[in-house]
Write a protein that holds these residues in place. Sequence first.
Motif, PDB file in Angstrom:
ATOM      1  N   VAL A 163       0.862  -1.183   0.000  1.00 39.63           N
ATOM      2  CA  VAL A 163       0.000   0.000   0.000  1.00 39.63           C
ATOM      3  C   VAL A 163       0.897   1.232   0.000  1.00 39.63           C
ATOM      4  O   VAL A 163       1.713   1.418   0.905  1.00 39.63           O
ATOM      5  N   ILE A 164       0.758   2.076  -1.011  1.00 41.28           N
ATOM      6  CA  ILE A 164       1.564   3.288  -1.134  1.00 41.28           C
ATOM      7  C   ILE A 164       0.700   4.485  -0.781  1.00 41.28           C
ATOM      8  O   ILE A 164      -0.320   4.746  -1.427  1.00 41.28           O
ATOM      9  N   LEU A 165       1.091   5.199   0.271  1.00 42.09           N
ATOM     10  CA  LEU A 165       0.398   6.422   0.673  1.00 42.09           C
ATOM     11  C   LEU A 165       1.089   7.584  -0.025  1.00 42.09           C
ATOM     12  O   LEU A 165       2.183   7.979   0.334  1.00 42.09           O
ATOM     13  N   ASP A 166       0.457   8.117  -1.040  1.00 46.36           N
ATOM     14  CA  ASP A 166       1.120   9.080  -1.911  1.00 46.36           C
ATOM     15  C   ASP A 166       1.213  10.460  -1.272  1.00 46.36           C
ATOM     16  O   ASP A 166       0.359  10.846  -0.455  1.00 46.36           O
ATOM     17  N   ARG A 167       2.218  11.198  -1.665  1.00 52.62           N
ATOM     18  CA  ARG A 167       2.454  12.575  -1.211  1.00 52.62           C
ATOM     19  C   ARG A 167       2.872  13.427  -2.408  1.00 52.62           C
ATOM     20  O   ARG A 167       3.384  12.890  -3.399  1.00 52.62           O
ATOM     21  N   PRO A 168       2.691  14.746  -2.347  1.00 59.79           N
ATOM     22  CA  PRO A 168       3.066  15.602  -3.467  1.00 59.79           C
ATOM     23  C   PRO A 168       4.569  15.562  -3.737  1.00 59.79           C
ATOM     24  O   PRO A 168       5.379  15.310  -2.844  1.00 59.79           O
ATOM     25  N   ASN A 169       4.921  15.835  -4.967  1.00 58.28           N
ATOM     26  CA  ASN A 169       6.318  16.035  -5.355  1.00 58.28           C
ATOM     27  C   ASN A 169       6.555  17.538  -5.436  1.00 58.28           C
ATOM     28  O   ASN A 169       5.994  18.207  -6.299  1.00 58.28           O
ATOM     29  N   PRO A 170       7.376  18.128  -4.553  1.00 59.23           N
ATOM     30  CA  PRO A 170       7.572  19.576  -4.572  1.00 59.23           C
ATOM     31  C   PRO A 170       8.302  20.069  -5.823  1.00 59.23           C
ATOM     32  O   PRO A 170       8.276  21.264  -6.119  1.00 59.23           O
ATOM     33  N   ASN A 171       8.938  19.156  -6.561  1.00 59.30           N
ATOM     34  CA  ASN A 171       9.555  19.486  -7.838  1.00 59.30           C
ATOM     35  C   ASN A 171       8.837  18.758  -8.972  1.00 59.30           C
ATOM     36  O   ASN A 171       9.449  18.410  -9.988  1.00 59.30           O
ATOM     37  N   GLY A 172       7.532  18.568  -8.807  1.00 62.51           N
ATOM     38  CA  GLY A 172       6.777  17.757  -9.752  1.00 62.51           C
ATOM     39  C   GLY A 172       6.261  18.479 -10.970  1.00 62.51           C
ATOM     40  O   GLY A 172       5.584  17.878 -11.804  1.00 62.51           O
ATOM     41  N   ASN A 173       6.587  19.766 -11.101  1.00 65.99           N
ATOM     42  CA  ASN A 173       6.035  20.560 -12.201  1.00 65.99           C
ATOM     43  C   ASN A 173       6.861  20.498 -13.472  1.00 65.99           C
ATOM     44  O   ASN A 173       6.502  21.098 -14.482  1.00 65.99           O
ATOM     45  N   TYR A 174       7.994  19.776 -13.464  1.00 64.21           N
ATOM     46  CA  TYR A 174       8.822  19.741 -14.668  1.00 64.21           C
ATOM     47  C   TYR A 174       9.637  18.450 -14.722  1.00 64.21           C
ATOM     48  O   TYR A 174       9.790  17.739 -13.740  1.00 64.21           O
ATOM     49  N   VAL A 175      10.140  18.171 -15.925  1.00 65.73           N
ATOM     50  CA  VAL A 175      11.024  17.036 -16.194  1.00 65.73           C
ATOM     51  C   VAL A 175      12.245  17.586 -16.907  1.00 65.73           C
ATOM     52  O   VAL A 175      12.114  18.350 -17.863  1.00 65.73           O
ATOM     53  N   ASP A 176      13.453  17.225 -16.449  1.00 64.08           N
ATOM     54  CA  ASP A 176      14.645  17.836 -17.045  1.00 64.08           C
ATOM     55  C   ASP A 176      15.898  17.051 -16.676  1.00 64.08           C
ATOM     56  O   ASP A 176      15.891  16.242 -15.745  1.00 64.08           O
ATOM     57  N   GLY A 177      16.954  17.323 -17.396  1.00 59.49           N
ATOM     58  CA  GLY A 177      18.258  16.745 -17.105  1.00 59.49           C
ATOM     59  C   GLY A 177      18.581  15.536 -17.964  1.00 59.49           C
ATOM     60  O   GLY A 177      17.740  15.008 -18.692  1.00 59.49           O
ATOM     61  N   PRO A 178      19.809  15.085 -17.891  1.00 56.58           N
ATOM     62  CA  PRO A 178      20.231  13.939 -18.690  1.00 56.58           C
ATOM     63  C   PRO A 178      19.570  12.642 -18.227  1.00 56.58           C
ATOM     64  O   PRO A 178      19.281  12.461 -17.043  1.00 56.58           O
ATOM     65  N   ILE A 179      19.342  11.740 -19.186  1.00 52.34           N
ATOM     66  CA  ILE A 179      18.798  10.420 -18.887  1.00 52.34           C
ATOM     67  C   ILE A 179      19.924   9.530 -18.368  1.00 52.34           C
ATOM     68  O   ILE A 179      21.039   9.533 -18.911  1.00 52.34           O
ATOM     69  N   LEU A 180      19.647   8.756 -17.312  1.00 49.90           N
ATOM     70  CA  LEU A 180      20.650   7.834 -16.797  1.00 49.90           C
ATOM     71  C   LEU A 180      20.943   6.746 -17.818  1.00 49.90           C
ATOM     72  O   LEU A 180      20.032   6.136 -18.387  1.00 49.90           O
ATOM     73  N   GLU A 181      22.241   6.530 -18.045  1.00 43.14           N
ATOM     74  CA  GLU A 181      22.679   5.460 -18.933  1.00 43.14           C
ATOM     75  C   GLU A 181      22.878   4.182 -18.115  1.00 43.14           C
ATOM     76  O   GLU A 181      23.392   4.216 -17.002  1.00 43.14           O
ATOM     77  N   GLU A 182      22.476   3.057 -18.689  1.00 45.24           N
ATOM     78  CA  GLU A 182      22.428   1.796 -17.940  1.00 45.24           C
ATOM     79  C   GLU A 182      23.763   1.451 -17.283  1.00 45.24           C
ATOM     80  O   GLU A 182      23.798   0.955 -16.152  1.00 45.24           O
ATOM     81  N   GLN A 183      24.860   1.729 -17.950  1.00 44.98           N
ATOM     82  CA  GLN A 183      26.166   1.364 -17.395  1.00 44.98           C
ATOM     83  C   GLN A 183      26.540   2.184 -16.166  1.00 44.98           C
ATOM     84  O   GLN A 183      27.500   1.856 -15.463  1.00 44.98           O
ATOM     85  N   HIS A 184      25.775   3.243 -15.884  1.00 39.28           N
ATOM     86  CA  HIS A 184      26.051   4.088 -14.724  1.00 39.28           C
ATOM     87  C   HIS A 184      24.969   3.956 -13.650  1.00 39.28           C
ATOM     88  O   HIS A 184      24.857   4.814 -12.780  1.00 39.28           O
ATOM     89  N   SER A 185      24.194   2.872 -13.713  1.00 40.36           N
ATOM     90  CA  SER A 185      23.152   2.678 -12.707  1.00 40.36           C
ATOM     91  C   SER A 185      23.774   2.307 -11.370  1.00 40.36           C
ATOM     92  O   SER A 185      24.827   1.673 -11.294  1.00 40.36           O
ATOM     93  N   SER A 186      23.123   2.745 -10.299  1.00 40.06           N
ATOM     94  CA  SER A 186      23.592   2.508  -8.930  1.00 40.06           C
ATOM     95  C   SER A 186      22.415   2.804  -8.007  1.00 40.06           C
ATOM     96  O   SER A 186      21.311   3.109  -8.470  1.00 40.06           O
ATOM     97  N   PHE A 187      22.647   2.761  -6.718  1.00 43.41           N
ATOM     98  CA  PHE A 187      21.586   3.114  -5.779  1.00 43.41           C
ATOM     99  C   PHE A 187      21.219   4.598  -5.907  1.00 43.41           C
ATOM    100  O   PHE A 187      20.144   5.012  -5.500  1.00 43.41           O
ATOM    101  N   LEU A 188      22.104   5.409  -6.477  1.00 43.50           N
ATOM    102  CA  LEU A 188      21.822   6.824  -6.732  1.00 43.50           C
ATOM    103  C   LEU A 188      21.029   7.027  -8.023  1.00 43.50           C
ATOM    104  O   LEU A 188      20.718   8.161  -8.377  1.00 43.50           O
ATOM    105  N   GLY A 189      20.730   5.941  -8.689  1.00 41.21           N
ATOM    106  CA  GLY A 189      19.940   6.019  -9.915  1.00 41.21           C
ATOM    107  C   GLY A 189      19.865   4.642 -10.532  1.00 41.21           C
ATOM    108  O   GLY A 189      20.863   4.146 -11.055  1.00 41.21           O
ATOM    109  N   MET A 190      18.714   4.013 -10.476  1.00 37.14           N
ATOM    110  CA  MET A 190      18.578   2.626 -10.922  1.00 37.14           C
ATOM    111  C   MET A 190      17.934   2.496 -12.288  1.00 37.14           C
ATOM    112  O   MET A 190      18.045   1.449 -12.923  1.00 37.14           O
TER     113      MET A 190
END
Length: 429
Positions: free
Chosen positions: A199-226
């Motif tokens: 059960v996921i109790l959802d909450r607002p995203n305070p930075n939810g009004n935009y999408v931006d930045g580089p896409i993570l490349e698979e070879q650089h996946s980690s716990f900081l970006g999966m």
Amino acid sequence: MPLVVFKNTVLFPIIFGIISMVISCAGKAGSEKVTAESLKQEARSTKPKDEKNIIVGANRTERYLPLLQGKRVGIVANQTSVIFKKRREKREEKEDNLYTHIVDSLLALGIDIKKVFSPEHGFRGTADAGELVSDGKDNKTGLPIFSLHGKHKKPSNDQLSDLDIVIFDIQDVGVRFYTYISTLHYVMEACAENNIPLVILDRPNPNGNYVDGPILEEQHSSFLGMHPIPLVHGMTIGEYAQMINGEGWLANGVTCDISIIETKHYTHNSSYSLPIRPSPNLPNDQAITLYPSLGLFEGTNINAGRGTEFQFQRYGAPFLNNEYYSFSYTPEPNFGSKYPKHKGETCYGVDLSKINAERQFTLKYVMDAYANATDKSKVFNTDNFTTHAGTAKLQQQIESDKSEAEIRATWQEGLAAFLEVREKYLIYD
């Protein structure tokens, strides 16, 4: 396995008299360039409030209590996992008058909570960024706490063996390298493998009004970006969980049985002021708004305000040009930063604590610091910067003196593709 999304538009009375909280919101922002003129400090504007009351998923107990009754319950939670009583009327008003922790509330309602799983920074949100957190016991409730940011990132089969259902309730800030979405991934995967609904109790995203930045490349996946997503993804935890399921990102193609308790009166353009810092070094709206941009400094040898009371609201280093920058500060150990970069050293740089920060991502701060480093070889911690950026290209582009516009142009194809995928999983307008 089924996905259930609750969209009830009526908030029934709650047993213990909880009422909705009006949240003050991050404001409409002006732009600023890193020039001598822009570095003059502006008075911080009063940020507008949303016209509607935002009601977080945790407050909608009438929607999820029936799912928990008679069940053995585990919960993934931290200091942000609260049920609001009312909005803050006075600055000095005690927190106990504003909200109760969801664990305390559910126990009081007779829900059989067996254990707590805690993310990065721990159950009470006091551990440093990246600090390994040990398992323990909650002093207040006596419940066992199993850390998901210590020896293990994923709940074990043994830890789930005595549970019928799990709750996930954590406030996120919408940035790929903010690790709560990685914790979400592993919790979903463990629940799916053990046939336990989440059960996921959802909450607002305070930075939810935009999408931006580089896409993570698979070879650089980690716990900081999966996952192959932009640095700023523009989704709530609930929406992101749908994407994890829908894109088949869980190991061996498993799918988690999730029920999402929506946030009411929220859209992606809503302003939302977090009443509780989501981690020790995001103390206020200003820091949360600037975090997508200043968070990249975590992959450099430049201090981003850790060791001060203005975390992610300034940046500096001893090797930045003290003839160019008039602002300086000295980091010292404090809450959430036992070992800040350049402890006890004078750092020269920029104070952003009073600017009208825009709700957008920019490279200008990192590019400014690199351009004005007296020794450019000291700026990047290459492996860590690549992990945060999700690509090795960004450092190479900055070092090659590409403009921000030129760098952004290289992201556009990936961003356009992501926006198409993202659209399938959105819950909110």
